[in-house]
Design a protein around this motif. Structure first.
Motif, PDB file in Angstrom:
ATOM      1  N   LYS A 147      -9.281  -2.560  10.435  1.00 49.98           N
ATOM      2  CA  LYS A 147      -8.167  -0.996  10.093  1.00 49.98           C
ATOM      3  C   LYS A 147      -7.147  -1.144   9.969  1.00 49.98           C
ATOM      4  CE  LYS A 147     -11.266  -1.169  14.535  1.00 49.98           C
ATOM      5  NZ  LYS A 147     -10.908  -0.524  15.584  1.00 49.98           N
ATOM      6  N   ALA A 148      -6.323  -2.177   9.582  1.00 50.19           N
ATOM      7  CA  ALA A 148      -5.020  -1.619   8.988  1.00 50.19           C
ATOM      8  C   ALA A 148      -5.109  -1.314   7.587  1.00 50.19           C
ATOM      9  CB  ALA A 148      -4.311  -2.967   9.376  1.00 50.19           C
ATOM     10  N   ALA A 149      -6.039  -1.526   6.840  1.00 50.94           N
ATOM     11  CA  ALA A 149      -6.307  -1.436   5.269  1.00 50.94           C
ATOM     12  C   ALA A 149      -7.649  -0.324   5.195  1.00 50.94           C
ATOM     13  CB  ALA A 149      -6.392  -2.990   4.625  1.00 50.94           C
ATOM     14  N   SER A 150      -7.816   0.327   6.038  1.00 50.89           N
ATOM     15  CA  SER A 150      -9.161   1.376   6.182  1.00 50.89           C
ATOM     16  C   SER A 150      -8.622   1.840   4.795  1.00 50.89           C
ATOM     17  CB  SER A 150      -9.232   1.755   7.104  1.00 50.89           C
ATOM     18  OG  SER A 150      -8.279   2.894   7.907  1.00 50.89           O
ATOM     19  N   HIS A 151      -7.326   2.340   5.263  1.00 54.00           N
ATOM     20  CA  HIS A 151      -7.200   3.590   3.382  1.00 54.00           C
ATOM     21  C   HIS A 151      -7.029   3.247   2.561  1.00 54.00           C
ATOM     22  CE1 HIS A 151      -3.556   1.191   4.591  1.00 54.00           C
ATOM     23  NE2 HIS A 151      -2.870   1.483   3.466  1.00 54.00           N
ATOM     24  N   ILE A 152      -7.137   1.695   2.375  1.00 57.53           N
ATOM     25  CA  ILE A 152      -7.114   1.086   0.825  1.00 57.53           C
ATOM     26  C   ILE A 152      -8.812   1.142   0.456  1.00 57.53           C
ATOM     27  CG2 ILE A 152      -6.807  -1.091  -0.581  1.00 57.53           C
ATOM     28  CD1 ILE A 152      -5.018  -1.604   1.686  1.00 57.53           C
TER      29      ILE A 152
ATOM     30  N   ALA B  47      -5.631 -11.042  -0.877  1.00 59.09           N
ATOM     31  CA  ALA B  47      -6.749 -10.533   0.818  1.00 59.09           C
ATOM     32  C   ALA B  47      -7.307  -9.443   0.078  1.00 59.09           C
ATOM     33  CB  ALA B  47      -5.518 -10.873   1.781  1.00 59.09           C
ATOM     34  N   VAL B  48      -6.346  -8.159  -0.310  1.00 63.93           N
ATOM     35  CA  VAL B  48      -6.772  -7.109  -0.670  1.00 63.93           C
ATOM     36  C   VAL B  48      -8.061  -7.320  -1.405  1.00 63.93           C
ATOM     37  CG1 VAL B  48      -6.306  -5.375  -2.113  1.00 63.93           C
ATOM     38  CG2 VAL B  48      -4.473  -6.462  -0.781  1.00 63.93           C
ATOM     39  N   ILE B  49      -8.590  -8.357  -2.399  1.00 65.73           N
ATOM     40  CA  ILE B  49      -9.376  -8.068  -2.921  1.00 65.73           C
ATOM     41  C   ILE B  49     -10.454  -8.487  -2.408  1.00 65.73           C
ATOM     42  CG2 ILE B  49     -10.403  -9.630  -5.085  1.00 65.73           C
ATOM     43  CD1 ILE B  49      -7.531  -9.385  -6.472  1.00 65.73           C
TER      44      ILE B  49
ATOM     45  N   CYS C  13       0.843  -1.399  -0.178  1.00 71.22           N
ATOM     46  CA  CYS C  13       0.055  -0.058  -0.107  1.00 71.22           C
ATOM     47  C   CYS C  13       0.766   1.309   0.008  1.00 71.22           C
ATOM     48  CB  CYS C  13      -1.241  -0.065   1.136  1.00 71.22           C
ATOM     49  SG  CYS C  13      -0.229   0.120   2.493  1.00 71.22           S
ATOM     50  N   GLU C  14       0.160   2.231   0.241  1.00 67.24           N
ATOM     51  CA  GLU C  14       1.262   3.792   0.266  1.00 67.24           C
ATOM     52  C   GLU C  14       1.625   3.548   1.511  1.00 67.24           C
ATOM     53  OE1 GLU C  14      -1.063   5.993  -3.080  1.00 67.24           O
ATOM     54  OE2 GLU C  14      -2.524   6.051  -1.338  1.00 67.24           O
ATOM     55  N   LEU C  15       1.262   3.155   2.344  1.00 69.08           N
ATOM     56  CA  LEU C  15       2.181   3.370   3.118  1.00 69.08           C
ATOM     57  C   LEU C  15       3.184   2.314   4.055  1.00 69.08           C
ATOM     58  CD1 LEU C  15      -1.224   3.922   6.094  1.00 69.08           C
ATOM     59  CD2 LEU C  15       0.315   5.253   4.208  1.00 69.08           C
ATOM     60  N   GLY C  16       3.652   1.311   2.742  1.00 66.98           N
ATOM     61  CA  GLY C  16       4.370   0.507   2.421  1.00 66.98           C
ATOM     62  C   GLY C  16       4.528  -0.695   3.796  1.00 66.98           C
TER      63      GLY C  16
END
Length: 308
Positions: free
Chosen positions: A77-82, A61-63, A51-54
């Motif tokens: 919550k760890a991927a709420s910015h995606i 899993a992202v899909i 992601c953009e935060l590294g």
């Protein structure tokens, strides 16, 4: 003084002091960050995205997270910015030739080297195990160690040759300060994209309105060609141009003084009065042969062989 059973308690068993802060094992933390997915907590396997935060994720899993954003998932919550797949970049990783994986310790009688990593830096050769800082480029997704970018300063990627800027460099699993800097860049980038979308909308509307207006107006070729034709004719040619047949017939009719129908079209004549042959005239119903009495007309009765 003793307790029941002749045991003698110690001071730390009777007096409760402040609780000790539990320290996280650094080796275990590095293994979790660099070898496991942040969302699914499964072992990282290709295709691997960041992601953009590294942070590192499995693409599957992202899909699944984007398709099902339920609040029950604690790791969401760890991927709420995606927000979409555009928020992540697929990484181009270089395999470590010394990595044996699970094949090297099948019996369990061998020491696992936690510093051994699956991937290395293609320029310097450092292993990507968390001991050294690694980063990737948002444009192409190539992964390098920070030492390689500092030692070999260039504005072009070392492997694929794509151009990049300092804003395109994202540190993998960086510190809190690195994450704050990357979050600011991410917010600025998204605001810039929203502003560009807003500016594109009025431009597209103006272009559509211009196209609609040009369709209603006459074409420039037609206007110019009409003017050229009118200007090319001389007054003598205009005067000497032959008049239409209708106008000539009307003029002849008025001069002769005969009253009749307006000569707007051809005169209607009956076929009986025409000079055609009788065989041709017999084809039409207006001919005398077509007007027969009932006695002369034949009966519509068919005679076949079955009637005899």
């Amino acid at each position: 003084m003793g307790c029941d059973g002749g045991t003698i308690p110690k001071r730390h068993e009777l007096v409760k002091g402040p609780k000790k802060v539990e320290k996280v094992d650094k080796d275990a933390e590095l293994v979790a960050q660099w070898n496991y997915c942040t969302l699914s907590q499964e072992i990282l396997r290709r295709p691997i995205v960041a992601c953009e935060l590294g942070r590192l994720y499995n693409k599957d899993a992202v899909i699944e997270f984007l398709l099902d954003r339920s609040a029950e998932k604690a790791l969401g919550k760890a991927a709420s910015h995606i927000k979409s797949m555009k928020s992540v970049t697929e990484l181009k990783l270089s395999d470590n030739p010394a990595w044996e994986g699970d094949r090297g310790n099948t019996k369990g009688d061998k020491h696992d080297d936690l510093q051994r990593a699956r991937f290395i830096c293609p320029v310097v050769g450092l292993e990507m195990n968390g001991r050294h800082r690694f980063c990737f480029l948002r444009g192409c997704g190539c992964v390098f160690s920070e030492r390689a970018l500092k030692e070999i300063k260039a504005e072009v990627c070392h492997t694929c040759g794509a151009t990049f800027q300092e804003e395109d460099i994202v540190v993998l699993n960086g510190t809190k300060e690195d994450v704050e800097v990357l979050r600011k860049r991410m917010d600025e980038r998204r605001l810039r994209a929203k502003q560009e979308k807003k500016t594109k909308k009025p431009k597209a509307a103006e272009a559509l309105s211009k196209v609609d207006g040009s369709e209603d107006l006459p074409g420039p070729s037609r206007v110019k060609s009409g003017k050229a034709e009118d200007a090319g004719l001389e007054p003598r040619e205009k005067k000497g141009a032959p008049a239409p047949r209708g106008a000539a017939a009307a003029a002849s009719g008025t001069s002769s003084g005969k009253a009749g129908k307006a000569p707007g079209g051809p005169l209607k004549r009956s076929i009986a009065d025409s000079e055609e042959s009788e065989t041709y005239k017999s084809l039409f119903t207006t001919h005398s042969s077509a007007k027969r009495s009932k006695e002369e007309s034949a009966h519509w009765v068919t005679h076949t062989s079955y009637c005899f």
